[in-house]
Design an enzyme around this catalytic site. Structure first.
Site, mmCIF file in Angstrom:
data_model
loop_
_atom_site.group_PDB
_atom_site.id
_atom_site.type_symbol
_atom_site.label_atom_id
_atom_site.label_comp_id
_atom_site.label_asym_id
_atom_site.label_seq_id
_atom_site.Cartn_x
_atom_site.Cartn_y
_atom_site.Cartn_z
ATOM 1 N N LYS A 1 0.837 -1.203 0.000
ATOM 2 C CA LYS A 1 0.000 0.000 0.000
ATOM 3 C C LYS A 1 0.873 1.254 0.000
ATOM 4 O O LYS A 1 0.591 2.222 -0.714
ATOM 5 C CB LYS A 1 -0.946 -0.009 1.212
ATOM 6 N N ASP B 1 -11.435 2.214 3.762
ATOM 7 C CA ASP B 1 -11.731 0.785 3.680
ATOM 8 C C ASP B 1 -13.237 0.509 3.643
ATOM 9 O O ASP B 1 -13.658 -0.626 3.430
ATOM 10 C CB ASP B 1 -11.157 0.061 4.898
ATOM 11 N N GLN C 1 -4.793 -1.299 9.562
ATOM 12 C CA GLN C 1 -4.541 -2.631 9.000
ATOM 13 C C GLN C 1 -5.079 -3.700 9.951
ATOM 14 O O GLN C 1 -4.813 -3.670 11.154
ATOM 15 C CB GLN C 1 -3.030 -2.810 8.748
HETATM 16 N N1 GUN Z 1 -6.224 -6.965 6.101
HETATM 17 C C1 GUN Z 1 -6.366 -7.745 5.005
HETATM 18 N N2 GUN Z 1 -6.995 -7.061 4.035
HETATM 19 C C2 GUN Z 1 -7.257 -5.828 4.507
HETATM 20 C C3 GUN Z 1 -7.889 -4.680 3.970
HETATM 21 O O1 GUN Z 1 -8.360 -4.633 2.834
HETATM 22 N N3 GUN Z 1 -7.971 -3.615 4.799
HETATM 23 C C4 GUN Z 1 -7.481 -3.641 6.057
HETATM 24 N N4 GUN Z 1 -7.610 -2.541 6.790
HETATM 25 N N5 GUN Z 1 -6.893 -4.676 6.583
HETATM 26 C C5 GUN Z 1 -6.778 -5.767 5.813
#
Ligand code: GUN
Length: 279
Positions: A47, A114, A91
Site C-alpha cells: 500500500k 476501507d 490494518q
Molecule cells: N487486512 C487484510 N486485508 C485488509 C484490507 O483490505 N484492509 C485492512 N484494513 N486490513 C486488511
C-alpha cells in the site's frame, strides 16, 4: 481466458496518478499498523509503495504489539481532526486485546477508505452511494472491465468476512445477481459451487477449489493469497480450473493489484467528499 488484474490495475493507477496530479493539495493517507503480523507487513508495504507511485503521501503510525486501545483511539482522533489527512486505514487483524469494532468506528466515515465503519457498511446495505471496501470493489471493477454479465447470474461467494464476502454479496445484489454466500460450515460445498456461473473464492486455503467443483465455462475469481513453500498461491487450483473456466484470475497478478488500485481510488473519493463539505 485470464482476467488480468495486474494490467487492469495499472491502467486504473495511471488514472489515479493523473487525478492526484490535478489536485492542488497533497493527498495523505494515515496508515495505522499494530505489531508485526508478517502478512500485514507485506500488505502495508504494498500500500505504501502504491501510494508513492501515484503521488499520495503516507503518514505511518506503527505501534508495538501491546499498544493500548486509548493510544490507538487518540491517534485516530488526531487523524480525524487533521485536514491534511484525507484517508485513514487501520490494518487488520488487530491483536486480540484491542476492540476492533470500536477502533474502526472511531474513524471519521468520510475518511474511512476501507469502507468498514458501520455508517459506510449501512449505506452499502441500503444501496446508497458510499465508499466500498477495496477488495470487493476491485473484483467488481475487474468483472466490469471484461464485460462479464452479472445480472441474473448465479454467483457463489465462498467466504463471509466483512472485508470481502459480505460487502461483495451486497455489490453483486445491486447488479441483480442471485447470490449465495458459502463458508466453512456449508455442507456439500461442491454441490453449491457447481451451480455457480461466477465463483468467487475467499477462504484462505491454498489450492482448495479443484476442477471437479467448477461448472464448465464458469468465471472464477480467486481472492486467496497463501504462501506454500515460499510461493504465493490462491485458493483455487489454477492449473486444473483454468481448463474448465471461461475466465479465471491468476494469483498473483489477479485480485491483489485490483485491491490496491481500488484503495487508491477510495482515497480520492474521500478527498472529494471532504472538499465538498468544506466549500
Ligand atoms: N487486512 C487484510 N486485508 C485488509 C484490507 O483490505 N484492509 C485492512 N484494513 N486490513 C486488511
Amino acid at each position: 481466458m485470464i482476467l488480468d488484474g495486474k494490467k487492469t490495475a495499472e491502467n486504473l493507477m495511471k488514472k489515479v496518478a493523473e487525478e492526484v496530479a490535478s489536485i492542488k493539495e497533497t493527498l495523505s493517507l494515515g496508515l495505522i499498523l499494530v505489531g508485526n503480523n508478517p502478512a500485514s507487513l507485506v500488505y502495508v508495504r504494498n500500500k505504501q509503495r502504491a501510494c508513492n507511485d501515484v503521488g499520495i503521501n503516507v503518514e505511518n503510525y506503527f505501534f508495538d504489539e501491546n499498544v493500548t486501545q486509548k493510544e490507538i483511539l487518540k491517534t485516530i482522533d488526531q487523524c480525524n481532526k487533521n485536514p491534511n489527512i484525507h484517508g485513514i486505514l487501520v490494518q487488520l487483524p488487530l491483536p486480540s486485546h484491542l476492540d476492533e469494532t470500536m477502533i474502526i468506528n472511531s474513524i471519521d466515515p468520510d475518511k474511512d477508505i476501507d469502507g468498514l465503519t458501520l455508517v459506510n457498511q449501512g449505506k452499502l446495505f441500503n444501496s446508497m452511494e458510499t465508499i466500498h471496501p477495496a477488495t470487493p470493489k476491485g473484483v467488481m471493477t475487474l468483472l466490469q472491465k471484461y464485460f462479464i454479465e452479472i445480472s441474473g447470474k448465479n454467483v457463489v461467494v465462498i467466504g463471509r468476512s466483512k472485508l470481502v464476502g459480505k460487502p461483495l454479496a451486497m455489490l453483486l445484489l445491486q447488479k441483480n445477481a442471485t447470490v449465495t454466500i458459502a463458508h466453512s460450515r456449508t455442507t456439500n460445498l461442491k454441490e453449491v459451487t457447481k451451480k455457480a456461473d461466477i465463483l468467487v473464492v475467499a477462504i484462505g486455503k491454498p489450492n482448495f477449489i479443484t476442477a471437479d467443483m467448477v461448472k464448465k465455462d464458469a468465471v472464477v475469481v480467486d481472492v486467496g493469497i497463501n504462501k506454500v513453500e515460499g510461493k504465493v498461491v490462491g485458493d483455487v487450483n489454477f492449473n486444473e480450473v483454468k481448463e474448465v473456466a471461461s475466465y479465471i484470475t491468476p494469483v498473483p497478478k489477479g485480485v491483489g493489484p485490483m485491491t490496491i488500485a481500488s484503495l487508491l481510488e477510495n482515497i480520492i473519493i474521500c478527498y472529494k467528499i471532504q472538499k465538498s463539505k468544506r466549500n
